[in-house]
Scaffold this active site. Structure first.
Site, PDB file in Angstrom:
ATOM      1  N   CYS A 264       1.792   2.220   8.225  1.00 41.84           N
ATOM      2  CA  CYS A 264       0.687   3.007   9.005  1.00 41.84           C
ATOM      3  C   CYS A 264       0.289   4.404   8.779  1.00 41.84           C
ATOM      4  O   CYS A 264      -0.746   4.805   8.333  1.00 41.84           O
ATOM      5  CB  CYS A 264       0.851   2.606  10.796  1.00 41.84           C
ATOM      6  SG  CYS A 264       0.928   1.020  10.951  1.00 41.84           S
TER       7      CYS A 264
HETATM    8  C1  UDX Z   1       3.943   4.648  13.293  1.00 38.90           C
HETATM    9  C2  UDX Z   1       3.261   5.061  14.585  1.00 38.90           C
HETATM   10  O1  UDX Z   1       4.698   6.097  15.101  1.00 38.90           O
HETATM   11  C3  UDX Z   1       3.012   4.203  15.723  1.00 38.90           C
HETATM   12  O2  UDX Z   1       2.567   4.758  16.828  1.00 38.90           O
HETATM   13  C4  UDX Z   1       1.806   3.403  14.921  1.00 38.90           C
HETATM   14  O3  UDX Z   1       1.375   2.330  15.718  1.00 38.90           O
HETATM   15  C5  UDX Z   1       2.309   2.759  13.494  1.00 38.90           C
HETATM   16  O4  UDX Z   1       2.761   3.831  12.694  1.00 38.90           O
HETATM   17  P1  UDX Z   1       5.970   3.470  12.238  1.00 38.90           P
HETATM   18  O5  UDX Z   1       5.253   3.725  11.051  1.00 38.90           O
HETATM   19  O6  UDX Z   1       6.504   1.997  12.772  1.00 38.90           O
HETATM   20  O7  UDX Z   1       4.970   3.773  13.557  1.00 38.90           O
HETATM   21  O8  UDX Z   1       7.124   4.268  12.435  1.00 38.90           O
HETATM   22  P2  UDX Z   1       7.600   5.737  12.934  1.00 38.90           P
HETATM   23  O9  UDX Z   1       8.695   5.767  13.806  1.00 38.90           O
HETATM   24  O10 UDX Z   1       6.196   6.383  13.130  1.00 38.90           O
HETATM   25  O11 UDX Z   1       7.974   6.548  11.449  1.00 38.90           O
HETATM   26  C6  UDX Z   1       6.955   6.690  10.372  1.00 38.90           C
HETATM   27  C7  UDX Z   1       7.833   7.244   9.338  1.00 38.90           C
HETATM   28  O12 UDX Z   1       8.140   8.626   9.810  1.00 38.90           O
HETATM   29  C8  UDX Z   1       9.326   6.911   8.939  1.00 38.90           C
HETATM   30  O13 UDX Z   1       9.464   6.909   7.560  1.00 38.90           O
HETATM   31  C9  UDX Z   1      10.228   7.904   9.537  1.00 38.90           C
HETATM   32  O14 UDX Z   1      11.402   8.093   8.955  1.00 38.90           O
HETATM   33  C10 UDX Z   1       9.395   9.052   9.517  1.00 38.90           C
HETATM   34  N1  UDX Z   1       9.870  10.106  10.276  1.00 38.90           N
HETATM   35  C11 UDX Z   1       9.297  10.102  11.433  1.00 38.90           C
HETATM   36  C12 UDX Z   1      10.118  11.414   9.780  1.00 38.90           C
HETATM   37  O15 UDX Z   1      10.314  11.643   8.496  1.00 38.90           O
HETATM   38  N2  UDX Z   1      10.295  12.576  10.635  1.00 38.90           N
HETATM   39  C13 UDX Z   1      10.184  12.502  12.070  1.00 38.90           C
HETATM   40  O16 UDX Z   1      10.434  13.302  12.887  1.00 38.90           O
HETATM   41  C14 UDX Z   1       9.648  11.013  12.723  1.00 38.90           C
END
Ligand code: UDX
Length: 420
Positions: A264
Site C-alpha cells: 500500500c
Molecule cells: C499501511 C497503512 O498503515 C494502512 O493504514 C493502509 O490501509 C495500508 O498501508 P501496511 O502497509 O499494512 O499499512 O503496514 P504499516 O504498518 O503501515 O507499515 C508499512 C511499512 O512501513 C512497513 O514496511 C514498516 O516496517 C514501515 N515502517 C512503519 C517504518 O519503516 N517506520 C515506521 O515508523 C512505521
C-alpha cells in the site's frame, strides 16, 4: 443485512469475516475456484491474526464463498467491490478488475425492482470514480441515485492487524454524492462504534491516498534525518522520541531504518504522484518520499561493505524477509531487496523469516533458507536484521549485526543500526 463482496483477497476476506461477525449474511465472490474452496472449507488463504477464527466461526452459516457473482449479488442489499487495483508499468492504476466487478454488479442488479447499495472499497484514484459509476450504469441500464446507490468507502487496514483495525477503526470514511441516504451504511457500521466521516465519493478516496502518502512521508523524513544522524553518531530514535513530545508531530511512523515496504504505502504514494503528473501538477514531495525509500536498502549494503569489505564469498545472514512483522507478505520488502543485492554481489546469503519463508522461496530460490535465526547466524560471519520480528530482540552473538529495523534488546560493540 444481505451483503455480497466481489473479491475475497486481503480486504474482501477481512471485510466479509468482520461483517459476518456483526450479524450480517455475507457471500464472498472470487474468480479463483481454489480460493473459494479453501474459504468454504474454513481454511484462511492468508495469514492475518484472528481471521482464521472468524472464518471458522461463520463459514457455512453467515459466511460463504462462490465463483458465481450473479447468484451472490442478485440477493444482496449491499454489494462491496474489493478487488485489487495494481499499478501498471507506466505508473497508472490498472482498473481492469474494478471495471469488471462493476459490470458484474450492474448485470446482476438489472432485473431488480429495489435499489441496492454498491460500495467501492478498492483503492481507486479519484479521477477514475466516474468511470466505475458509468460501468455500473451501462451494464445495469439504471441510474446512480435511482436504480442503485453508489458509495466509496476506502479501507485503512494494516497487514498484521487487519481484523483489529477493521473492528476498531480510527474512522470510517464514506463518500457519496449529495442527498444520498447513508443511513444503511451508518447502520452497517454502527456495531464498531467508530466516528463516521461523510464526504464526496472522490474526497473519500483522496483521504486514503493522502493518508498513506503522509505516513510514507513521515517514514522517509525519519529516514533522511536518520541518515544524517548516522553520519553524526546521533541515535535517530532518540531524536524521534524528542520530536514526538510535540503533540502536533507524535511518535508514530517516525521509526527510521531500512525503509517501508508492503502493497500500500509504496503503491498509493506512487499512484498519487502519477495522478499529479497527469494533471500537470508538481509532485516533488511525493517523488522525494519514494526516492528516499528506494535508496534506503542500499544504505544497508554500504554499511555492510564498510564493515566487511567485498561480499564475494562472504556468508551473511538476512533475518527478516516480510515487509513488516505479523505478516507473511514480502511485497516491496526491504529484506528481500537486501538479500537480492547481497546475493548479486557474490555473498552467500542465509535467510530466515518466521512466516515469510515460503513466499520468499518462490521469488528467490537461490538463497539458502534457515529454520531459525540461530541457524542463520551460526552459518554466517555477519547478520543484518531487516524485519523487526519480536523473536529477534533476544539475539546474542559475538558476530557483527547490523539492524535495518530496531529490535535488539542488548547493546553490544559488535551491534550497530543503520540510522543509530
Ligand atoms: C499501511 C497503512 O498503515 C494502512 O493504514 C493502509 O490501509 C495500508 O498501508 P501496511 O502497509 O499494512 O499499512 O503496514 P504499516 O504498518 O503501515 O507499515 C508499512 C511499512 O512501513 C512497513 O514496511 C514498516 O516496517 C514501515 N515502517 C512503519 C517504518 O519503516 N517506520 C515506521 O515508523 C512505521
Amino acid at each position: 443485512m444481505k451483503i455480497s463482496i466481489i473479491g475475497s483477497g486481503y480486504v474482501g476476506l477481512v471485510t466479509g469475516a468482520c461483517l459476518a461477525e456483526t450479524g450480517n449474511e455475507v457471500i464472498l465472490v472470487d474468480i479463483s475456484e481454489g480460493r473459494v474452496g479453501e474459504i468454504n472449507a474454513g481454511k484462511c488463504p492468508i495469514y492475518e491474526p484472528g481471521l482464521q477464527e472468524l472464518l471458522q466461526k461463520h463459514i457455512g452459516s453467515r459466511l460463504k464463498a462462490t465463483t458465481n457473482a450473479q447468484e451472490a449479488i442478485f440477493q444482496s442489499e449491499i454489494i462491496f467491490i474489493c478487488v485489487g487495483t495494481p499499478q501498471s508499468k507506466d505508473g497508472s492504476t490498472d482498473m481492469q478488475y474494478v471495471i469488471s466487478a462493476a459490470k458484474s454488479a450492474g448485470i446482476a442488479i438489472r432485473g431488480r425492482k429495489d435499489a441496492p447499495i454498491i460500495i467501492l472499497k478498492s483503492t481507486t484514484p479519484p479521477t477514475k470514480i466516474d468511470e466505475v459509476v458509468l460501468a455500473i450504469e451501462n451494464s445495469s441500464g439504471k441510474k446512480d441515485g435511482e436504480g442503485f446507490y453508489f458509495f466509496t468507502n476506502p479501507e485503512f487496514l494494516r497487514e498484521g492487524s487487519a481484523v483489529k483495525d477493521f473492528q476498531k477503526p480510527d474512522r470510517i470514511v464514506v463518500g457519496c454524492s449529495e442527498g444520498k441516504s447513508s443511513e444503511m451504511l451508518a447502520r452497517l457500521y454502527s456495531p464498531f462504534g467508530s466516528k463516521m466521516f461523510f464526504c464526496s465519493s472522490k474526497s473519500a478516496m483522496m483521504v486514503k491516498y493522502a493518508s498513506n502518502s503522509f505516513l510514507a512521508a513521515k517514514i522517509s523524513f525519519a529516514n533522511e534525518i536518520g541518515n544524517i544522524c548516522k553520519k553524526l553518531g546521533i541515535d535517530s530514535h532518540e531524536v524521534a522520541n524528542g520530536m514526538a513530545l510535540d503533540r502536533r508531530i507524535n511518535r508514530a511512523f517516525l521509526d527510521s531504518g531500512c525503509g517501508f515496504g508492503g502493497s500500500c504505502l509504496p503503491k498509493d504514494t506512487a499512484s498519487l504522484a502519477f495522478e499529479a503528473k497527469m494533471l500537470g501538477e508538481c509532485s516533488s514531495m511525493l517523488s522525494a518520499v519514494l526516492e528516499v525509500n528506494k535508496n534506503q536498502p542500499s544504505k544497508v549494503i554500504e554499511r555492510l561493505k564498510t564493515r566487511l569489505g567485498s561480499f564475494s564469498g562472504k556468508k551473511i545472514a538476512v533475518l527478516g524477509l516480510a515487509f513488516k512483522p505479523g505478516t507473511d507478505d514480502i511485497r516491496e520488502s526491504p529484506g528481500m531487496e537486501v538479500a537480492f543485492l547481497l546475493h548479486s554481489q557474490g555473498a552467500k546469503v542465509f535467510a530466515y523469516d518466521p512466516k515469510a519463508t515460503e513466499n520468499a522461496k518462490k521469488h528467490a530460490p537461490a538463497l539458502n533458507y534457515c529454520k531459525s535465526a540461530k541457524e542463520a547466524i551460526e552459518k554466517s560471519e555477519a547478520a543484518v536484521i531487516m524485519t523487526d520480528w519480536k523473536e529477534f530482540a533476544e539475539i546474542d552473538t559475538e558476530k557483527y549485526v547490523l539492524e535495518g529495523k530496531r529490535i535488539l534488546k542488548l547493546k553490544k560493540p559488535n551491534y550497530e543500526g543503520i540510522c543509530w
